[in-house]
Design a protein around this motif. Structure first.
Motif, short mmCIF file in Angstrom:
data_model
loop_
_atom_site.label_atom_id
_atom_site.label_comp_id
_atom_site.label_asym_id
_atom_site.label_seq_id
_atom_site.Cartn_x
_atom_site.Cartn_y
_atom_site.Cartn_z
N MET A 184 36.54 58.98 -15.64
CA MET A 184 37.13 60.31 -15.88
C MET A 184 38.24 60.62 -14.89
SD MET A 184 33.87 62.81 -16.49
CE MET A 184 34.90 64.25 -16.76
N ALA A 185 38.22 59.96 -13.74
CA ALA A 185 39.10 60.32 -12.63
C ALA A 185 40.58 60.45 -13.02
CB ALA A 185 38.94 59.33 -11.48
N PRO A 186 41.15 59.53 -13.79
CA PRO A 186 42.58 59.63 -14.07
C PRO A 186 42.99 60.87 -14.88
CG PRO A 186 41.81 57.40 -14.49
CD PRO A 186 40.59 58.25 -14.27
N THR A 187 42.04 61.47 -15.58
CA THR A 187 42.40 62.62 -16.42
C THR A 187 41.77 63.93 -15.97
OG1 THR A 187 40.60 62.13 -17.96
CG2 THR A 187 42.78 61.18 -18.46
N ALA A 188 40.88 63.89 -14.98
CA ALA A 188 40.24 65.11 -14.50
C ALA A 188 41.27 66.01 -13.84
CB ALA A 188 39.14 64.77 -13.51
N SER A 189 41.12 67.31 -14.04
CA SER A 189 42.08 68.24 -13.43
C SER A 189 41.41 69.41 -12.73
CB SER A 189 43.05 68.75 -14.49
OG SER A 189 42.35 69.44 -15.50
N SER A 190 40.07 69.44 -12.76
CA SER A 190 39.37 70.54 -12.09
C SER A 190 37.90 70.18 -11.92
CB SER A 190 39.47 71.83 -12.91
OG SER A 190 38.71 71.71 -14.10
N ALA A 191 37.24 70.96 -11.09
CA ALA A 191 35.81 70.77 -10.87
C ALA A 191 35.03 70.97 -12.17
CB ALA A 191 35.31 71.73 -9.79
N SER A 192 35.51 71.85 -13.01
CA SER A 192 34.79 72.09 -14.27
C SER A 192 34.83 70.88 -15.19
CB SER A 192 35.32 73.34 -14.98
OG SER A 192 36.67 73.18 -15.32
N ASP A 193 35.84 70.03 -15.05
CA ASP A 193 35.91 68.81 -15.86
C ASP A 193 34.77 67.85 -15.54
OD1 ASP A 193 38.24 69.74 -17.03
OD2 ASP A 193 39.56 68.41 -15.87
N ILE A 194 34.39 67.81 -14.28
CA ILE A 194 33.39 66.83 -13.84
C ILE A 194 32.00 67.43 -13.64
CG2 ILE A 194 35.13 65.33 -12.81
CD1 ILE A 194 34.19 66.39 -10.05
N LYS A 195 31.92 68.74 -13.71
CA LYS A 195 30.66 69.44 -13.44
C LYS A 195 29.49 68.93 -14.28
CE LYS A 195 28.59 74.00 -13.50
NZ LYS A 195 28.80 75.41 -13.83
N PRO A 196 29.63 68.78 -15.59
CA PRO A 196 28.47 68.32 -16.37
C PRO A 196 27.96 66.94 -15.93
CG PRO A 196 30.14 69.23 -17.82
CD PRO A 196 30.76 69.11 -16.46
#
Length: 155
Positions: A122-134
């Motif tokens: 996910m790292a290359p497209t994540a843009s916020s904490a909410s993207d990775i939270k789940p």
């Protein structure tokens, strides 16, 4: 929203590194027991680093996410091997259930590795904490499940 993320992050970190006697438990550990304690500590450090990412600098946050998620996955890939049967000497926090329920233990370790690998992807497209939270929540749940069943209580 930031406070909620911080609460989830702290809960995940607590599940990974444990609260209480962790530092004392590592005192005097040697060999494979020390190696796996260090590995678990590294997983906790990576979880903590991810929870503290500054998404105002997305490029740096993505790089740190990639590095730390990959580190979690690498450590997770060795978890089963770091628990040779009967290695509970010294200050080990391992429960004998690791070996009597080896398939369950391996399943949880595999889940941690897979979820960490998903996070790294996910790292290359994540843009916020909410993207990775789940996914961070699932990783924390995986750590908690293993600690609940396979780690001595009050550690």
């Amino acid at each position: 929203m930031r406070k909620m993320w911080l609460g989830v992050s702290l809960a995940a970190i607590a599940a990974v590194i444990g609260i209480g006697g962790t530092v004392l438990a590592h005192s005097g550990a040697t060999g494979i027991v020390k190696q796996r304690m260090d590995s678990m500590k590294a997983i906790g450090a990576s979880m903590k680093a991810i929870s503290k990412l500054d998404w105002n600098d997305e490029q740096t946050a993505r790089q740190s996410l990639q590095t730390n998620a990959s580190a979690i996955g690498m450590h997770a890939s060795h978890i089963v091997d770091m628990f040779p049967e009967g290695s509970i000497q010294g200050p080990s926090e391992a429960e004998p259930a690791i070996w009597s329920r080896a398939e369950d233990f391996a399943r949880i370790a595999d889940a941690l590795e897979q979820r960490a690998d998903e996070l790294a992807q996910m790292a290359p497209t994540a843009s916020s904490a909410s993207d990775i939270k789940p996914l961070m929540g699932l990783i924390g749940d995986t750590c908690k499940a293993c600690h609940q069943d396979f780690r001595k209580k009050n550690q």
